[in-house]
Design a protein around this motif. Sequence first.
Motif, PDB file in Angstrom:
ATOM      1  N   TYR A 204       0.845  -1.186   0.000  1.00 36.88           N
ATOM      2  CA  TYR A 204       0.000   0.000   0.000  1.00 36.88           C
ATOM      3  C   TYR A 204       0.883   1.239   0.000  1.00 36.88           C
ATOM      4  O   TYR A 204       1.787   1.372   0.829  1.00 36.88           O
ATOM      5  N   ASN A 205       0.611   2.126  -0.933  1.00 37.57           N
ATOM      6  CA  ASN A 205       1.312   3.405  -1.001  1.00 37.57           C
ATOM      7  C   ASN A 205       0.599   4.366  -0.050  1.00 37.57           C
ATOM      8  O   ASN A 205      -0.595   4.613  -0.200  1.00 37.57           O
ATOM      9  N   PRO A 206       1.308   4.939   0.932  1.00 33.35           N
ATOM     10  CA  PRO A 206       0.643   5.823   1.889  1.00 33.35           C
ATOM     11  C   PRO A 206       0.111   7.119   1.278  1.00 33.35           C
ATOM     12  O   PRO A 206      -0.576   7.867   1.961  1.00 33.35           O
ATOM     13  N   TRP A 207       0.387   7.361   0.029  1.00 32.83           N
ATOM     14  CA  TRP A 207      -0.193   8.529  -0.640  1.00 32.83           C
ATOM     15  C   TRP A 207      -1.688   8.339  -0.862  1.00 32.83           C
ATOM     16  O   TRP A 207      -2.399   9.295  -1.129  1.00 32.83           O
ATOM     17  N   GLY A 208      -2.172   7.102  -0.793  1.00 30.45           N
ATOM     18  CA  GLY A 208      -3.601   6.855  -0.916  1.00 30.45           C
ATOM     19  C   GLY A 208      -3.954   5.718  -1.855  1.00 30.45           C
ATOM     20  O   GLY A 208      -3.120   5.203  -2.593  1.00 30.45           O
ATOM     21  N   LYS A 209      -5.232   5.337  -1.793  1.00 32.64           N
ATOM     22  CA  LYS A 209      -5.735   4.202  -2.585  1.00 32.64           C
ATOM     23  C   LYS A 209      -5.581   4.402  -4.079  1.00 32.64           C
ATOM     24  O   LYS A 209      -5.459   3.447  -4.830  1.00 32.64           O
ATOM     25  N   GLU A 210      -5.600   5.665  -4.514  1.00 33.26           N
ATOM     26  CA  GLU A 210      -5.502   5.924  -5.947  1.00 33.26           C
ATOM     27  C   GLU A 210      -4.123   5.593  -6.521  1.00 33.26           C
ATOM     28  O   GLU A 210      -3.937   5.533  -7.725  1.00 33.26           O
ATOM     29  N   TYR A 211      -3.147   5.343  -5.641  1.00 32.65           N
ATOM     30  CA  TYR A 211      -1.797   4.976  -6.065  1.00 32.65           C
ATOM     31  C   TYR A 211      -1.602   3.473  -5.931  1.00 32.65           C
ATOM     32  O   TYR A 211      -0.666   3.008  -5.305  1.00 32.65           O
ATOM     33  N   LYS A 212      -2.505   2.735  -6.539  1.00 30.78           N
ATOM     34  CA  LYS A 212      -2.505   1.276  -6.440  1.00 30.78           C
ATOM     35  C   LYS A 212      -1.241   0.691  -7.073  1.00 30.78           C
ATOM     36  O   LYS A 212      -0.790   1.139  -8.110  1.00 30.78           O
ATOM     37  N   VAL A 213      -0.711  -0.321  -6.399  1.00 31.09           N
ATOM     38  CA  VAL A 213       0.488  -1.005  -6.875  1.00 31.09           C
ATOM     39  C   VAL A 213       0.118  -2.459  -7.145  1.00 31.09           C
ATOM     40  O   VAL A 213      -0.523  -3.102  -6.319  1.00 31.09           O
ATOM     41  N   GLU A 214       0.523  -2.953  -8.311  1.00 29.33           N
ATOM     42  CA  GLU A 214       0.302  -4.367  -8.626  1.00 29.33           C
ATOM     43  C   GLU A 214       1.153  -5.208  -7.667  1.00 29.33           C
ATOM     44  O   GLU A 214       2.154  -4.729  -7.144  1.00 29.33           O
ATOM     45  N   PRO A 215       0.777  -6.466  -7.432  1.00 26.53           N
ATOM     46  CA  PRO A 215       1.587  -7.303  -6.547  1.00 26.53           C
ATOM     47  C   PRO A 215       3.065  -7.278  -6.955  1.00 26.53           C
ATOM     48  O   PRO A 215       3.400  -7.316  -8.137  1.00 26.53           O
ATOM     49  N   VAL A 216       3.917  -7.186  -5.954  1.00 27.46           N
ATOM     50  CA  VAL A 216       5.361  -7.055  -6.188  1.00 27.46           C
ATOM     51  C   VAL A 216       6.000  -8.430  -6.069  1.00 27.46           C
ATOM     52  O   VAL A 216       5.906  -9.079  -5.020  1.00 27.46           O
ATOM     53  N   ASN A 217       6.659  -8.871  -7.144  1.00 30.24           N
ATOM     54  CA  ASN A 217       7.290 -10.191  -7.127  1.00 30.24           C
ATOM     55  C   ASN A 217       8.740 -10.086  -6.646  1.00 30.24           C
ATOM     56  O   ASN A 217       9.276  -9.002  -6.414  1.00 30.24           O
ATOM     57  N   PHE A 218       9.366 -11.239  -6.499  1.00 30.08           N
ATOM     58  CA  PHE A 218      10.719 -11.299  -5.948  1.00 30.08           C
ATOM     59  C   PHE A 218      11.724 -10.541  -6.814  1.00 30.08           C
ATOM     60  O   PHE A 218      12.606  -9.854  -6.296  1.00 30.08           O
ATOM     61  N   GLU A 219      11.589 -10.651  -8.111  1.00 26.78           N
ATOM     62  CA  GLU A 219      12.508  -9.949  -9.021  1.00 26.78           C
ATOM     63  C   GLU A 219      12.462  -8.434  -8.779  1.00 26.78           C
ATOM     64  O   GLU A 219      13.502  -7.776  -8.689  1.00 26.78           O
ATOM     65  N   LYS A 220      11.256  -7.884  -8.638  1.00 24.72           N
ATOM     66  CA  LYS A 220      11.116  -6.445  -8.372  1.00 24.72           C
ATOM     67  C   LYS A 220      11.634  -6.095  -6.981  1.00 24.72           C
ATOM     68  O   LYS A 220      12.237  -5.038  -6.795  1.00 24.72           O
ATOM     69  N   LEU A 221      11.407  -6.971  -6.018  1.00 21.97           N
ATOM     70  CA  LEU A 221      11.918  -6.728  -4.668  1.00 21.97           C
ATOM     71  C   LEU A 221      13.439  -6.636  -4.691  1.00 21.97           C
ATOM     72  O   LEU A 221      14.028  -5.729  -4.107  1.00 21.97           O
ATOM     73  N   GLN A 222      14.075  -7.570  -5.380  1.00 17.12           N
ATOM     74  CA  GLN A 222      15.534  -7.559  -5.427  1.00 17.12           C
ATOM     75  C   GLN A 222      16.073  -6.357  -6.192  1.00 17.12           C
ATOM     76  O   GLN A 222      17.105  -5.813  -5.823  1.00 17.12           O
ATOM     77  N   LYS A 223      15.373  -5.950  -7.222  1.00 18.43           N
ATOM     78  CA  LYS A 223      15.861  -4.854  -8.066  1.00 18.43           C
ATOM     79  C   LYS A 223      15.601  -3.476  -7.460  1.00 18.43           C
ATOM     80  O   LYS A 223      16.441  -2.585  -7.560  1.00 18.43           O
ATOM     81  N   PHE A 224      14.431  -3.286  -6.840  1.00 18.55           N
ATOM     82  CA  PHE A 224      14.028  -1.936  -6.440  1.00 18.55           C
ATOM     83  C   PHE A 224      13.916  -1.690  -4.934  1.00 18.55           C
ATOM     84  O   PHE A 224      13.850  -0.540  -4.514  1.00 18.55           O
ATOM     85  N   VAL A 225      13.853  -2.731  -4.121  1.00 17.37           N
ATOM     86  CA  VAL A 225      13.601  -2.539  -2.686  1.00 17.37           C
ATOM     87  C   VAL A 225      14.907  -2.676  -1.901  1.00 17.37           C
ATOM     88  O   VAL A 225      15.548  -3.718  -1.934  1.00 17.37           O
ATOM     89  N   SER A 226      15.267  -1.602  -1.206  1.00 18.47           N
ATOM     90  CA  SER A 226      16.519  -1.612  -0.444  1.00 18.47           C
ATOM     91  C   SER A 226      16.349  -2.286   0.907  1.00 18.47           C
ATOM     92  O   SER A 226      17.290  -2.886   1.422  1.00 18.47           O
ATOM     93  N   SER A 227      15.156  -2.191   1.486  1.00 15.50           N
ATOM     94  CA  SER A 227      14.963  -2.792   2.801  1.00 15.50           C
ATOM     95  C   SER A 227      13.509  -3.132   3.059  1.00 15.50           C
ATOM     96  O   SER A 227      12.605  -2.514   2.513  1.00 15.50           O
ATOM     97  N   ILE A 228      13.355  -4.152   3.883  1.00 14.94           N
ATOM     98  CA  ILE A 228      12.038  -4.514   4.413  1.00 14.94           C
ATOM     99  C   ILE A 228      12.201  -4.514   5.921  1.00 14.94           C
ATOM    100  O   ILE A 228      13.146  -5.080   6.463  1.00 14.94           O
ATOM    101  N   ASN A 229      11.290  -3.813   6.601  1.00 16.27           N
ATOM    102  CA  ASN A 229      11.336  -3.738   8.055  1.00 16.27           C
ATOM    103  C   ASN A 229      10.155  -4.498   8.633  1.00 16.27           C
ATOM    104  O   ASN A 229       9.020  -4.323   8.201  1.00 16.27           O
ATOM    105  N   ILE A 230      10.446  -5.351   9.615  1.00 18.54           N
ATOM    106  CA  ILE A 230       9.433  -6.137  10.305  1.00 18.54           C
ATOM    107  C   ILE A 230       9.473  -5.735  11.772  1.00 18.54           C
ATOM    108  O   ILE A 230      10.523  -5.774  12.405  1.00 18.54           O
ATOM    109  N   ASN A 231       8.327  -5.348  12.297  1.00 20.14           N
ATOM    110  CA  ASN A 231       8.258  -4.988  13.711  1.00 20.14           C
ATOM    111  C   ASN A 231       7.697  -6.139  14.504  1.00 20.14           C
ATOM    112  O   ASN A 231       6.524  -6.476  14.387  1.00 20.14           O
ATOM    113  N   LYS A 232       8.554  -6.703  15.335  1.00 19.11           N
ATOM    114  CA  LYS A 232       8.173  -7.866  16.144  1.00 19.11           C
ATOM    115  C   LYS A 232       7.306  -7.434  17.307  1.00 19.11           C
ATOM    116  O   LYS A 232       7.407  -6.324  17.804  1.00 19.11           O
ATOM    117  N   ASP A 233       6.484  -8.342  17.739  1.00 21.10           N
ATOM    118  CA  ASP A 233       5.607  -8.100  18.883  1.00 21.10           C
ATOM    119  C   ASP A 233       6.354  -8.325  20.165  1.00 21.10           C
ATOM    120  O   ASP A 233       7.245  -9.059  20.298  1.00 21.10           O
TER     121      ASP A 233
END
Length: 165
Positions: free
Chosen positions: A136-165
Amino acid sequence: DSRFPTKGGKVQFAGEGDKNEAGGTELWVMLIEKAWAKLKGGYEDIRGNNIRMTSTDAMQAITGKESRRLSPANMKEDELFEILGNAEEKGWPCTMGVTNVKDPADIKAAKAAGLVPNHAYAIMSVDAKAKTLTVYNPWGKEYKVEPVNFEKLQKFVSSININKD
């Protein structure tokens, strides 16, 4: 103070939220952004190129929970989706930061994939079978993103943050 930065009569950073029946608007996003700017030294210190998408401190500040950082470029597909599937199962909030690419061809490719360079997204769901993320893009629903596959994650995503409970 009670003011938000404006330019030309319009709010300069996070905008107003949804309007209610009486015509009032949600201010919570603007208030959180203002608090974050105050904590970090000012609006200029939290915008665009002045922030690092690898930072876990924003999620830790919001949730009060420890944040774990993953780098998709350094992971195997099965490993990444197992970790993310586990996080989703446990209800842990996850975000991802898109790399701040400079090359015009890379910027165009990222945008064609529906991803804005140097921008953060909330991870809404994990499809471990299809190996995709719904984000989800926090700019809003109108900025819909198609599902992101592994190839796009490796190419464009620098980090993924997980907040543990």
